[in-house]
Design a protein around this motif. Structure first.
Motif, PDB file in Angstrom:
ATOM      1  N   GLU A  97       0.823  -1.205   0.000  1.00  0.00           N
ATOM      2  CA  GLU A  97       0.000   0.000   0.000  1.00  0.00           C
ATOM      3  C   GLU A  97       0.864   1.265   0.000  1.00  0.00           C
ATOM      4  O   GLU A  97       0.500   2.271  -0.619  1.00  0.00           O
ATOM      5  N   VAL A  98       1.988   1.216   0.693  1.00  0.00           N
ATOM      6  CA  VAL A  98       2.923   2.348   0.671  1.00  0.00           C
ATOM      7  C   VAL A  98       3.416   2.595  -0.751  1.00  0.00           C
ATOM      8  O   VAL A  98       3.495   3.748  -1.211  1.00  0.00           O
ATOM      9  N   MET A  99       3.747   1.534  -1.468  1.00  0.00           N
ATOM     10  CA  MET A  99       4.183   1.677  -2.853  1.00  0.00           C
ATOM     11  C   MET A  99       3.062   2.247  -3.729  1.00  0.00           C
ATOM     12  O   MET A  99       3.316   3.033  -4.655  1.00  0.00           O
ATOM     13  N   PHE A 100       1.840   1.867  -3.417  1.00  0.00           N
ATOM     14  CA  PHE A 100       0.684   2.364  -4.161  1.00  0.00           C
ATOM     15  C   PHE A 100       0.572   3.881  -4.029  1.00  0.00           C
ATOM     16  O   PHE A 100       0.432   4.604  -5.016  1.00  0.00           O
ATOM     17  N   PHE A 101       0.660   4.381  -2.806  1.00  0.00           N
ATOM     18  CA  PHE A 101       0.572   5.832  -2.602  1.00  0.00           C
ATOM     19  C   PHE A 101       1.833   6.550  -3.052  1.00  0.00           C
ATOM     20  O   PHE A 101       1.786   7.732  -3.400  1.00  0.00           O
ATOM     21  N   ALA A 103       3.332   6.140  -5.767  1.00  0.00           N
ATOM     22  CA  ALA A 103       3.133   6.504  -7.171  1.00  0.00           C
ATOM     23  C   ALA A 103       2.382   7.824  -7.289  1.00  0.00           C
ATOM     24  O   ALA A 103       2.712   8.672  -8.138  1.00  0.00           O
ATOM     25  N   PHE A 104       1.380   8.044  -6.442  1.00  0.00           N
ATOM     26  CA  PHE A 104       0.622   9.300  -6.484  1.00  0.00           C
ATOM     27  C   PHE A 104       1.491  10.480  -6.039  1.00  0.00           C
ATOM     28  O   PHE A 104       1.440  11.562  -6.633  1.00  0.00           O
ATOM     29  N   PHE A 105       2.285  10.279  -4.988  1.00  0.00           N
ATOM     30  CA  PHE A 105       3.183  11.349  -4.548  1.00  0.00           C
ATOM     31  C   PHE A 105       4.230  11.663  -5.617  1.00  0.00           C
ATOM     32  O   PHE A 105       4.578  12.826  -5.842  1.00  0.00           O
ATOM     33  N   LEU A 106       4.726  10.628  -6.278  1.00  0.00           N
ATOM     34  CA  LEU A 106       5.706  10.838  -7.335  1.00  0.00           C
ATOM     35  C   LEU A 106       5.112  11.652  -8.476  1.00  0.00           C
ATOM     36  O   LEU A 106       5.748  12.588  -8.994  1.00  0.00           O
ATOM     37  N   ALA A 107       3.883  11.339  -8.867  1.00  0.00           N
ATOM     38  CA  ALA A 107       3.216  12.100  -9.925  1.00  0.00           C
ATOM     39  C   ALA A 107       2.995  13.549  -9.500  1.00  0.00           C
ATOM     40  O   ALA A 107       3.186  14.485 -10.292  1.00  0.00           O
ATOM     41  N   PHE A 108       2.606  13.755  -8.246  1.00  0.00           N
ATOM     42  CA  PHE A 108       2.351  15.107  -7.751  1.00  0.00           C
ATOM     43  C   PHE A 108       3.628  15.940  -7.736  1.00  0.00           C
ATOM     44  O   PHE A 108       3.647  17.087  -8.207  1.00  0.00           O
ATOM     45  N   PHE A 109       4.715  15.374  -7.223  1.00  0.00           N
ATOM     46  CA  PHE A 109       5.963  16.128  -7.155  1.00  0.00           C
ATOM     47  C   PHE A 109       6.572  16.343  -8.543  1.00  0.00           C
ATOM     48  O   PHE A 109       7.178  17.387  -8.800  1.00  0.00           O
ATOM     49  N   ILE A 199      -3.729  18.313 -14.457  1.00  0.00           N
ATOM     50  CA  ILE A 199      -2.874  17.448 -13.651  1.00  0.00           C
ATOM     51  C   ILE A 199      -3.106  17.670 -12.160  1.00  0.00           C
ATOM     52  O   ILE A 199      -3.020  16.734 -11.355  1.00  0.00           O
ATOM     53  N   TYR A 200      -3.434  18.900 -11.760  1.00  0.00           N
ATOM     54  CA  TYR A 200      -3.656  19.158 -10.336  1.00  0.00           C
ATOM     55  C   TYR A 200      -4.893  18.416  -9.836  1.00  0.00           C
ATOM     56  O   TYR A 200      -4.857  17.758  -8.796  1.00  0.00           O
ATOM     57  N   GLY A 201      -5.988  18.538 -10.576  1.00  0.00           N
ATOM     58  CA  GLY A 201      -7.207  17.853 -10.178  1.00  0.00           C
ATOM     59  C   GLY A 201      -7.034  16.345 -10.153  1.00  0.00           C
ATOM     60  O   GLY A 201      -7.524  15.671  -9.234  1.00  0.00           O
ATOM     61  N   SER A 202      -6.316  15.811 -11.139  1.00  0.00           N
ATOM     62  CA  SER A 202      -6.106  14.362 -11.192  1.00  0.00           C
ATOM     63  C   SER A 202      -5.299  13.876  -9.999  1.00  0.00           C
ATOM     64  O   SER A 202      -5.677  12.903  -9.323  1.00  0.00           O
ATOM     65  N   CYS A 203      -4.170  14.562  -9.725  1.00  0.00           N
ATOM     66  CA  CYS A 203      -3.325  14.142  -8.599  1.00  0.00           C
ATOM     67  C   CYS A 203      -4.042  14.314  -7.270  1.00  0.00           C
ATOM     68  O   CYS A 203      -3.974  13.437  -6.398  1.00  0.00           O
TER      69      CYS A 203
END
Length: 269
Positions: A97-101, A103-109, A199-203
């Motif tokens: 689950e940590v790896m799952f999230f 990916a979202f943090f990586l996309a956001f940054f 991209i902001y809304g998606s992330c």
């Protein structure tokens, strides 16, 4: 003359009986994800497919957890070494689950540190009205951290044999979880942007939305533990079902702290 044969288990491991739940859960999850993708892309029947998958997953959770509860509390299959293996399984699940999230943090940054020309080379993108991190997000942070304290209190009460105190700790945790979910729904309703707004809304909605879904699952997990505790299925030394729920809930707390700091506070500057 009849000859009776007795079989004695000579090891402490649990040989699980054949079950249809793994494959049913897999198909239910596939239906849920497929329906979600269809709904996001505007296909006919996407919402109905998502609902079907959602309730199928809930049904599989109920039946599978019921079977495991019976194995541990009624059949006595969860020996110390079996509980150790289950703990390792929960830890590995949380790592996934940590790896799952991640990916979202990586996309956001990636989007915020190097904003592209398509969004005006600025972050947040022009036209996006971000949330004030000192309002509802801060309240939700306090609520979720408080729920982490109440579930820890319940854990200590269980190990001390204080059933009533443990029940109150879990009840408070469930109440705080429901309040958190209501505040997040209020936040979504009053947001000035949607998931389709670049991209902001998606992330934002993918990260906070999946966290909200984990809060929902964790709330069900804690309610199941509350029911089992009330039925005297936990002892001071044998309460792995509750420990799994507590591990999962603390994971939800930690992820929210990262979300608050990265998405709400830093991302809204």
């Amino acid at each position: 003359m009849k000859i009776k044969t007795y079989f004695t288990q000579r090891h402490a491991f649990h040989l699980v009986d054949p079950s249809s739940m793994p494959i049913l859960t897999a198909f239910s999850s596939l239906t849920l994800v497929s329906g979600g993708v269809m709904y996001f892309h505007g296909y006919v029947g996407g919402f109905e497919t998502t609902l079907l998958g959602f309730f199928s997953v809930l049904s599989c959770m109920f039946v599978w957890w019921r079977d495991i509860t019976r194995e541990g509390s009624l059949e006595g299959c969860h020996t110390n070494i079996v509980q150790l293996g289950l703990r390792y399984g929960v830890i590995l699940f949380i790592v996934s689950e940590v790896m799952f999230f991640f990916a979202f943090f990586l996309a956001f940054f990636a989007a915020s540190l190097t904003p592209t020309i398509e969004i005006g080379n600025i972050w947040p993108p022009k036209g996006i009205q971000t949330f004030n991190c000192m309002e509802v997000p801060l309240v939700n942070t306090v609520i979720l951290l408080t729920s982490g304290a109440t579930i820890t209190y319940a854990h200590h009460a269980i190990t001390a044999g204080l059933k009533l105190e443990a029940l109150w700790g879990l009840v408070l945790t469930v109440v705080l979880a429901v309040i958190f979910t209501c505040f997040q729904a209020f936040e979504y309703i009053n947001a000035d942007f949607r998931i389709s707004d670049g991209i902001y809304g998606s992330c934002f909605y993918m990260a906070t939305g999946f966290h909200g879904f984990h809060v929902f699952i964790g709330t069900i997990f804690i309610i199941v533990s509350l029911i089992r505790l009330n039925r005297n299925q936990f002892t001071t030394r044998h309460h792995f079902g509750f420990e799994a729920a507590a591990f999962y809930w603390h994971f939800v707390d930690v992820v929210w702290l990262f979300l608050y700091v990265a998405v709400y506070f830093w991302g809204g500057l």
